[in-house]
Design an enzyme around this catalytic site. Structure first.
Site, short mmCIF file in Angstrom:
data_model
loop_
_atom_site.label_atom_id
_atom_site.label_comp_id
_atom_site.label_asym_id
_atom_site.label_seq_id
_atom_site.Cartn_x
_atom_site.Cartn_y
_atom_site.Cartn_z
N ARG A 46 45.40 37.53 21.68
CA ARG A 46 44.74 38.12 22.75
C ARG A 46 43.65 37.36 22.81
O ARG A 46 43.06 37.36 24.31
CB ARG A 46 44.17 39.74 22.22
CG ARG A 46 43.39 40.38 22.85
CD ARG A 46 43.29 42.02 22.76
NE ARG A 46 43.36 42.29 21.26
CZ ARG A 46 42.64 42.16 20.32
NH1 ARG A 46 41.49 41.41 20.35
NH2 ARG A 46 42.94 42.39 19.26
N TYR A 98 41.50 49.48 48.52
CA TYR A 98 42.95 49.78 48.01
C TYR A 98 42.85 51.03 47.03
O TYR A 98 41.98 51.50 46.47
CB TYR A 98 43.10 48.61 47.03
CG TYR A 98 44.43 48.61 46.31
CD1 TYR A 98 45.61 48.39 46.95
CD2 TYR A 98 44.28 48.98 44.94
CE1 TYR A 98 46.76 48.65 46.23
CE2 TYR A 98 45.82 48.93 44.11
CZ TYR A 98 46.68 48.79 44.77
OH TYR A 98 48.09 49.06 44.27
N ASP A 170 37.15 41.38 45.57
CA ASP A 170 38.55 41.28 45.62
C ASP A 170 39.52 40.75 46.62
O ASP A 170 39.30 40.93 47.77
CB ASP A 170 39.31 43.06 45.66
CG ASP A 170 40.63 43.05 45.47
OD1 ASP A 170 41.32 42.17 45.70
OD2 ASP A 170 41.17 44.16 45.16
N LYS A 195 50.37 39.73 44.10
CA LYS A 195 50.52 39.76 45.37
C LYS A 195 50.93 38.08 45.88
O LYS A 195 51.90 37.52 45.40
CB LYS A 195 49.43 40.43 46.37
CG LYS A 195 49.10 41.64 45.67
CD LYS A 195 50.24 42.81 45.93
CE LYS A 195 49.79 43.98 44.77
NZ LYS A 195 48.56 44.67 45.37
C1 LIG Z 1 47.73 45.54 44.69
C2 LIG Z 1 46.25 45.40 44.69
C3 LIG Z 1 45.43 45.77 43.55
C4 LIG Z 1 46.12 46.23 42.23
O1 LIG Z 1 46.91 45.08 41.55
P1 LIG Z 1 47.83 45.61 40.69
O2 LIG Z 1 48.38 44.28 40.39
O3 LIG Z 1 49.12 46.44 41.51
O4 LIG Z 1 47.90 46.23 39.46
C5 LIG Z 1 44.13 45.77 43.78
N1 LIG Z 1 43.60 45.33 44.77
C6 LIG Z 1 44.21 45.16 45.96
C7 LIG Z 1 43.63 44.56 47.34
C8 LIG Z 1 45.88 45.01 45.94
O5 LIG Z 1 46.57 44.77 46.95
#
Ligand SMILES: *Cc1c(COP(=O)(O)O)cnc(C)c1O
Length: 399
Positions: A46, A98, A170, A195
């Site tokens: 971890r 999001y 983000d 993504k």
């Molecule tokens: C998908 C997404 C998240 C969350 O991520 P996960 O990998 O699905 O937990 C956060 N911010 C944005 C902009 C996203 O597209």
């Protein structure tokens, strides 16, 4: 070194003993100590894992930060970062956020005594007005999802500095290939690596990059203490995906541009959201990023078209994610943004005629042809008065 080279070479020179070009997956959770008070640098998985380390070093270098932290999902990364804050703290957050982040903030973290103000980050005076004595951070997405609004990161970094706030960005939609928020003054970058970074719709992961010694040490403590870390096999899979990020982003972008152009001319499409089409957004975007990315959203003229259109697509999948090589389309009103109150959603422009497209790396002509044939078929179905046997898209399919 250029980013393309850094990406292609992730992990290639890390396994000195064997020279393995693809860094191995270390599944071990426990590491033998050479002697009392001695460590190989690894004790327990971890805290640190050799495979995860290679990924964390790579993302830190790509974003120009001091350290990277790999988490089990994007949401886990956001939750880990939010561990910086305590009861009573307040954050100013992007309005067009999001949906999952909104849900975490309002339905989980609000119960722990954190509070959030949602502000259009393009409006700097609104951002300043939202800052209170208890405010500790700005949490920003740019471009936003699904409306692709662009916030000025340098200006937000300056406002954050003036008020002693942390700027958290983000950067999921841009990736470090197109935008590096830390170089523009941000303190922390977050990714849903599920993504574009992973890029193949086959690994769930999140990444955090910090700048500055104090924040880095706090994040190291939180990452280990909260424990939402990325498993070694997934770290390896993510690195494999990242090696082709430069090529993929170029194709995502050129395809998005072609498709956005075709949609803008389509008689059944009312509006296309793509930063290049809005002069103000395009100017800010060009000043801080190396491109417009691979996401587009569009509004059809009639809500009745949505269900038959989605049903008629043959190449593009009606599926809930973004950033992969395969083109995906989502219906934000009932999917990604289902957790926003309807009134908020509508006032933000996420209406029941809005569709969001994550443009993949297929041939652009095939993508345009697919959208055109599906719109034509949807129109025939609507004109014919039927729904083509399509269930109501409003049946809940939330993430
Ligand atoms: C998908 C997404 C998240 C969350 O991520 P996960 O990998 O699905 O937990 C956060 N911010 C944005 C902009 C996203 O597209």
């Amino acid at each position: 070194m250029h980013l393309d080279s850094r990406l292609a070479q992730i992990g290639t020179r890390k396994d000195e003993g064997t020279g393995a070009v693809s860094y191995p997956v270390y599944h071990a959770t426990a590491y033998r100590h050479p002697a009392l008070g001695e460590s190989t640098g690894y004790d327990y998985a971890r805290t640190a894992n050799p495979t995860r380390d290679v990924l964390e070093e790579a993302i830190a270098a790509l974003e120009g930060g001091d350290a990277g932290f790999a988490c089990s999902s994007g949401m886990a990364a956001i939750q880990t970062v939010m561990g910086l804050f305590s009861r009573g703290d307040h954050l100013v957050v992007s309005l067009d956020l999001y949906g999952g982040t909104y849900r975490l903030f309002e339905q989980v973290l609000a119960r722990y005594g954190l509070s959030f103000s949602y502000v259009d980050m393009r409006d700097l005076s609104a951002v300043r007005r939202a800052i209170r004595p208890q405010t500790k951070a700005l949490f920003v997405e740019t471009p936003t999802n699904p409306l692709l609004q662009v916030a000025d990161l340098r200006a937000l970094a300056a406002a954050a500095r003036r008020h002693g706030l942390i700027l958290i960005v983000d950067n999921t939609l841009m990736t470090p290939y197109l935008q590096r928020p830390l170089a523009l003054g941000a303190d922390i970058v977050i990714h849903s690596a599920t993504k574009y970074l992973g890029g193949h719709n086959d690994v769930l992961a999140g990444l955090i990059v910090t700048k500055g010694e104090e924040l880095t040490e706090k994040m190291r403590f939180l990452h280990n203490s909260i424990g939402a870390v990325l498993a070694p096999q997934d770290a390896w899979l993510l690195m494999r995906g990242m090696k082709t990020l430069a090529l993929r982003m170029e194709r995502h972008q050129s395809n998005a541009e072609a498709l956005a152009g075709a949609l803008a001319e389509h008689p059944l499409v009312e509006q296309v959201f793509y930063p290049a089409f809005d002069p103000e957004a395009a100017a800010v975007q060009s000043s801080q990023a190396a491109g417009f990315g691979g996401m587009i959203s569009f509004r059809v003229k009639d809500a009745g078209l949505v269900a038959p259109f989605l049903r008629s697509l043959r190449l593009i999948s009606f599926a809930e994610s973004l950033g992969g090589v395969e083109s995906l389309i989502t219906y934000p009103a009932t999917q990604t943004h289902a957790d926003l109150p309807e009134e908020r959603r509508r006032s933000m422009g996420i209406c029941d005629r809005l569709l969001r497209l994550s443009v993949g790396i297929e041939h652009p002509k095939d993508l345009i042809e697919d959208v055109n044939q599906a719109l034509a078929r949807a129109e025939r179905i609507v004109r014919g008065g039927g729904t083509g046997g399509v269930r109501n898209p409003a049946s809940s399919q939330r993430q």
